[in-house]
Design an enzyme around this catalytic site. Structure first.
Site, PDB file in Angstrom:
ATOM      1  N   ASP A  38      38.572  35.346  48.614  1.00  0.00           N
ATOM      2  CA  ASP A  38      37.559  35.690  47.623  1.00  0.00           C
ATOM      3  C   ASP A  38      36.260  35.863  48.386  1.00  0.00           C
ATOM      4  O   ASP A  38      36.177  35.510  49.569  1.00  0.00           O
ATOM      5  CB  ASP A  38      37.430  34.608  46.554  1.00  0.00           C
ATOM      6  N   TYR A 157      35.771  50.019  33.226  1.00  0.00           N
ATOM      7  CA  TYR A 157      36.870  49.096  33.514  1.00  0.00           C
ATOM      8  C   TYR A 157      38.201  49.702  33.070  1.00  0.00           C
ATOM      9  O   TYR A 157      39.193  49.651  33.803  1.00  0.00           O
ATOM     10  CB  TYR A 157      36.613  47.782  32.786  1.00  0.00           C
TER      11      TYR A 157
END
Length: 266
Positions: A38, A157
């Site tokens: 991450d 999105y």
């Protein structure tokens, strides 16, 4: 169920929380060695502490997947520590620019597509060579119900996730014959930090609390979710675990919906 992935090397992106973290937990329990990544170092370290796996089973690597250099370094570090990834679960993503179409500028579109589509392209490209050389591999990309059922207030999105689904189908045709199986998982309204933030914003706008925001969202925005609740990250991870396993040896180019029936079509 024995998934047949003991000692397989798995790369899990977006691993600091939510679906990525739940998937890492499942893969570790099944005996895989996991490279967890991450871009938030503190959150990633917290995830590693939560998982509690030994260093020879779990490697955290901080990486920004919008950076080709970071992606290359990520895969290089994975290879040096454990060997080339044999499994890729790409769970990293953001909600991105929100609002009605006429309210979102080019920058909002570009940033959303950069994170939600092009990052997947980069990571797949980076792991694909060794998988092809080995004659086997498992790739699961996280898409969304939005990829086939777009919502008017988050079109960047939706478009990015539709792109992910198309990417999965194309990759499955191109590399399935070489033993690299590629599939998608499309969740809907899972209890993750991303949907927590969405519900907190909704609660603030309506002067209520998160629980009421969730209830009203389900009633007004996701009426076809028959179970009338948010899903759990572990429920998505269970499907991912199957798809990266030897049990899914004849599954390629599929899109598994984990959405409580939210998508209206068959």
């Amino acid at each position: 169920m024995d998934l047949g992935i003991t000692d397989r090397v798995a790369l899990v992106t977006g691993g600091d929380s939510g679906i990525g973290l739940a998937t890492a937990r499942l893969l570790l329990a099944e005996g895989a060695r996991v490279v967890l990544t991450d871009q938030d170092a503190d959150a990633l370290n917290a995830a590693v502490a939560d998982l509690g796996a030994a260093p020879d089973r779990l490697l955290p690597v901080v990486a920004d997947l919008t950076s080709p250099g970071d992606v290359a370094a990520l895969v290089e570090r994975a290879g040096a520590a454990f060997g080339a990834p044999e499994i890729l679960v790409h769970a990293a993503g953001v909600t991105g620019a929100q609002g009605l179409f006429h309210e979102i500028d080019d920058e909002g579109w570009a940033r959303t597509i950069e994170v939600d589509l092009l990052a997947a392209v980069r990571v797949v490209r980076a792991v694909l060579g060794p998988m092809r050389a080995a004659g086997r591999g498992r790739i699961v990309l996280l898409a969304s119900e939005d990829g086939v059922q777009p919502y008017v207030d988050e079109l960047p999105y939706c478009a990015a996730k539709a792109g992910v689904l198309s990417l999965v189908k194309g990759l499955s045709k191109g590399y399935g014959p070489e033993g690299v199986l590629v599939n998608a998982v499309s969740p809907a309204f899972i209890a993750t930090p991303m949907t927590d933030a969405m519900m907190d914003k909704r609660a603030d706008e309506r002067g209520t609390d998160r629980d009421e925001a969730i209830r009203s969202f389900l009633d007004e925005e996701r009426p076809l979710m028959a179970l009338k609740r948010r899903g759990e990250a572990a429920e998505v991870a269970a499907v991912i675990g199957f798809l990266v396993s030897e049990r899914a040896s004849f599954v390629n180019g599929s899109n598994y919906r984990v959405d409580a029936g939210s998508v209206a079509t068959i």
